[in-house]
Design a protein around this motif. Structure first.
Motif, PDB file in Angstrom:
ATOM      1  N   ASN A 127       0.841  -1.196   0.000  1.00  0.00           N
ATOM      2  CA  ASN A 127       0.000   0.000   0.000  1.00  0.00           C
ATOM      3  C   ASN A 127       0.878   1.249   0.000  1.00  0.00           C
ATOM      4  O   ASN A 127       1.741   1.410   0.871  1.00  0.00           O
ATOM      5  CB  ASN A 127      -0.922   0.013   1.215  1.00  0.00           C
ATOM      6  CG  ASN A 127      -1.910  -1.130   1.191  1.00  0.00           C
ATOM      7  OD1 ASN A 127      -2.368  -1.533   0.124  1.00  0.00           O
ATOM      8  ND2 ASN A 127      -2.248  -1.663   2.349  1.00  0.00           N
ATOM      9  N   LEU A 128       0.634   2.132  -0.959  1.00  0.00           N
ATOM     10  CA  LEU A 128       1.434   3.328  -1.154  1.00  0.00           C
ATOM     11  C   LEU A 128       0.690   4.543  -0.595  1.00  0.00           C
ATOM     12  O   LEU A 128      -0.479   4.754  -0.923  1.00  0.00           O
ATOM     13  CB  LEU A 128       1.709   3.524  -2.642  1.00  0.00           C
ATOM     14  CG  LEU A 128       2.668   4.637  -3.044  1.00  0.00           C
ATOM     15  CD1 LEU A 128       4.098   4.259  -2.685  1.00  0.00           C
ATOM     16  CD2 LEU A 128       2.559   4.900  -4.545  1.00  0.00           C
ATOM     17  N   VAL A 129       1.370   5.336   0.229  1.00  0.00           N
ATOM     18  CA  VAL A 129       0.751   6.502   0.847  1.00  0.00           C
ATOM     19  C   VAL A 129       1.720   7.686   0.788  1.00  0.00           C
ATOM     20  O   VAL A 129       2.913   7.528   0.544  1.00  0.00           O
ATOM     21  CB  VAL A 129       0.365   6.235   2.324  1.00  0.00           C
ATOM     22  CG1 VAL A 129      -0.600   5.077   2.428  1.00  0.00           C
ATOM     23  CG2 VAL A 129       1.610   5.986   3.179  1.00  0.00           C
ATOM     24  N   GLY A 187      -4.599   4.120   7.209  1.00  0.00           N
ATOM     25  CA  GLY A 187      -5.226   4.897   8.277  1.00  0.00           C
ATOM     26  C   GLY A 187      -4.255   5.872   8.921  1.00  0.00           C
ATOM     27  O   GLY A 187      -4.608   7.017   9.207  1.00  0.00           O
ATOM     28  N   GLU A 188      -3.020   5.420   9.134  1.00  0.00           N
ATOM     29  CA  GLU A 188      -2.012   6.272   9.748  1.00  0.00           C
ATOM     30  C   GLU A 188      -1.688   7.464   8.851  1.00  0.00           C
ATOM     31  O   GLU A 188      -1.493   8.589   9.334  1.00  0.00           O
ATOM     32  CB  GLU A 188      -0.748   5.462  10.026  1.00  0.00           C
ATOM     33  CG  GLU A 188      -0.884   4.427  11.128  1.00  0.00           C
ATOM     34  CD  GLU A 188      -1.516   3.120  10.676  1.00  0.00           C
ATOM     35  OE1 GLU A 188      -1.636   2.210  11.498  1.00  0.00           O
ATOM     36  OE2 GLU A 188      -1.908   3.031   9.484  1.00  0.00           O
ATOM     37  N   GLY A 242      -2.651  13.638   7.989  1.00  0.00           N
ATOM     38  CA  GLY A 242      -2.871  14.683   6.997  1.00  0.00           C
ATOM     39  C   GLY A 242      -2.438  14.282   5.611  1.00  0.00           C
ATOM     40  O   GLY A 242      -2.366  15.120   4.698  1.00  0.00           O
ATOM     41  N   GLY A 243      -2.173  12.993   5.428  1.00  0.00           N
ATOM     42  CA  GLY A 243      -1.746  12.487   4.130  1.00  0.00           C
ATOM     43  C   GLY A 243      -2.871  11.822   3.369  1.00  0.00           C
ATOM     44  O   GLY A 243      -4.042  12.149   3.549  1.00  0.00           O
ATOM     45  N   ASP A 244      -2.504  10.819   2.541  1.00  0.00           N
ATOM     46  CA  ASP A 244      -3.485  10.231   1.636  1.00  0.00           C
ATOM     47  C   ASP A 244      -2.989   8.868   1.181  1.00  0.00           C
ATOM     48  O   ASP A 244      -1.804   8.530   1.310  1.00  0.00           O
ATOM     49  CB  ASP A 244      -3.670  11.157   0.423  1.00  0.00           C
ATOM     50  CG  ASP A 244      -4.913  10.843  -0.388  1.00  0.00           C
ATOM     51  OD1 ASP A 244      -5.733  10.016   0.063  1.00  0.00           O
ATOM     52  OD2 ASP A 244      -5.062  11.412  -1.485  1.00  0.00           O
TER      53      ASP A 244
END
Length: 334
Positions: free
Chosen positions: A117-119, A131-132, A137-139
């Motif tokens: 999973n890339l965030v 979720g973290e 404030g990220g995505d």
């Protein structure tokens, strides 16, 4: 495999929704191949043969404008099927806003990566997760999944990574029969012209699983409310090996439904991001609804022991449901 529709790998119902990059065959096309095989698969006129395709172990999207690498390497233990999720951080650090039109994740050892999973986040997170990232404030950008294509966005749109943010990835490894050393890269293509809209991700992530032994059609319904008028460009879902089908529907405030994707033959080995040929615009208050089906019975060839109940968890014998839709906000212009 053609007659049973195992190949070519396409699992959405294209008669209900028109998609880009559609690999499916029509009934007539499939029948032509079946008839040819039944007639002995006779060799045709060699002069009419097309050129043989060339397969290169390079970036599927073409050469990136920028390449990010994780710090360090990860040694994948031999045969270990229960490796804790690994949190990794891409470098270099982003010093100016990036507008990304296409991206691709390239593990150096694909066979050992179950999914990733890339965030993005304004913080370097000790524990990387969807979720973290959102809480910081990220995505969530998207995932590396079996059978997936590089992610791309329509002309005039791009995914924005603000200066100072970090690209981070949560990787689920599974051990093979030899020790492997893995290092993941992330390549991007940057916008070359005007960007009018910023791409965002809407979706769901559900944990409430209680699938009984031998249940051939356990159903989960989940949804999220869209707070702004949006345009939807693509969608997808991540389930494990008991996942058998799903639909994603936009339920409008007036009660009418618009189908985004119907995937009646979900296949864990081909987790496609289905790109709409005609983007769908929806008003504020629309519910993004997903109905997912799971098969924990002997009729599912991917289930080793259907006598066991199934709960949520990170391992392949567990189940999960993560869904996404790539959208833009109608009122937002750069």
């Amino acid at each position: 495999v053609v007659d049973s529709r195992v190949m070519p790998p396409w699992h959405a119902d294209s008669t209900k929704t028109e998609f880009l990059h559609d690999r499916s065959l029509s009934d007539a096309q499939a029948q032509t191949i079946v008839d040819w095989v039944d007639q002995g698969a006779k060799y045709g006129d060699e002069a009419e043969l097309p050129a043989m395709p060339v397969f290169n172990d390079t970036w599927a999207m073409g050469e990136p404008d920028m390449i990010f690498e994780v710090e360090g390497e990860f040694v994948v233990p031999v045969g270990d099927q229960y490796i804790p999720y690994q949190s990794q951080h891409f470098y270099p650090v982003i010093e100016e806003d990036l507008y990304i039109t296409e991206w691709e994740i390239r593990p150096s050892e694909r066979s050992t990566v179950h999914h990733a999973n890339l965030v993005r986040s304004p913080l370097k997170m000790e524990k990387v997760g969807i979720g973290e990232a959102v809480a910081s404030g990220g995505d969530y950008l998207g995932s590396f999944l079996p059978g997936a294509r590089p992610f791309g966005y329509p002309a005039g749109t791009a995914y924005r990574i603000p200066a100072g943010n970090m690209i981070q990835i949560q990787v689920h490894y599974t051990g093979r029969d030899v020790e492997l050393t893995e290092k993941t890269r992330f390549g991007v293509k940057l916008a070359q012209g005007r960007v009018d809209k910023i791409v965002r991700t809407a979706g769901t992530d559900d944990w409430e699983f209680d699938i009984a032994p031998h249940d051939a059609d356990w159903v989960m319904n989940t949804e999220v409310k869209l707070l702004f008028p949006l345009t939807i460009y693509s969608s997808g879902a991540h389930m494990h090996t008991r996942g058998s089908a799903y639909t994603m529907t936009a339920i409008l405030p007036d009660g009418t439904n618009t189908l985004i994707a119907d995937v009646p033959r979900y296949d864990f080995n081909w987790q496609t991001n289905y790109e709409l040929a005609k983007p769908i615009s929806v008003p504020a208050g629309t519910m993004l609804h997903v109905e997912a089906h799971y098969n924990n019975s002997a009729s599912n060839k991917n289930v080793a022991d259907p006598s066991q109940p199934v709960v949520y968890g990170p391992w392949t014998e567990n189940e999960m449901l993560t869904t996404w839709a790539h959208v833009t906000v109608d009122a937002e212009n750069q």
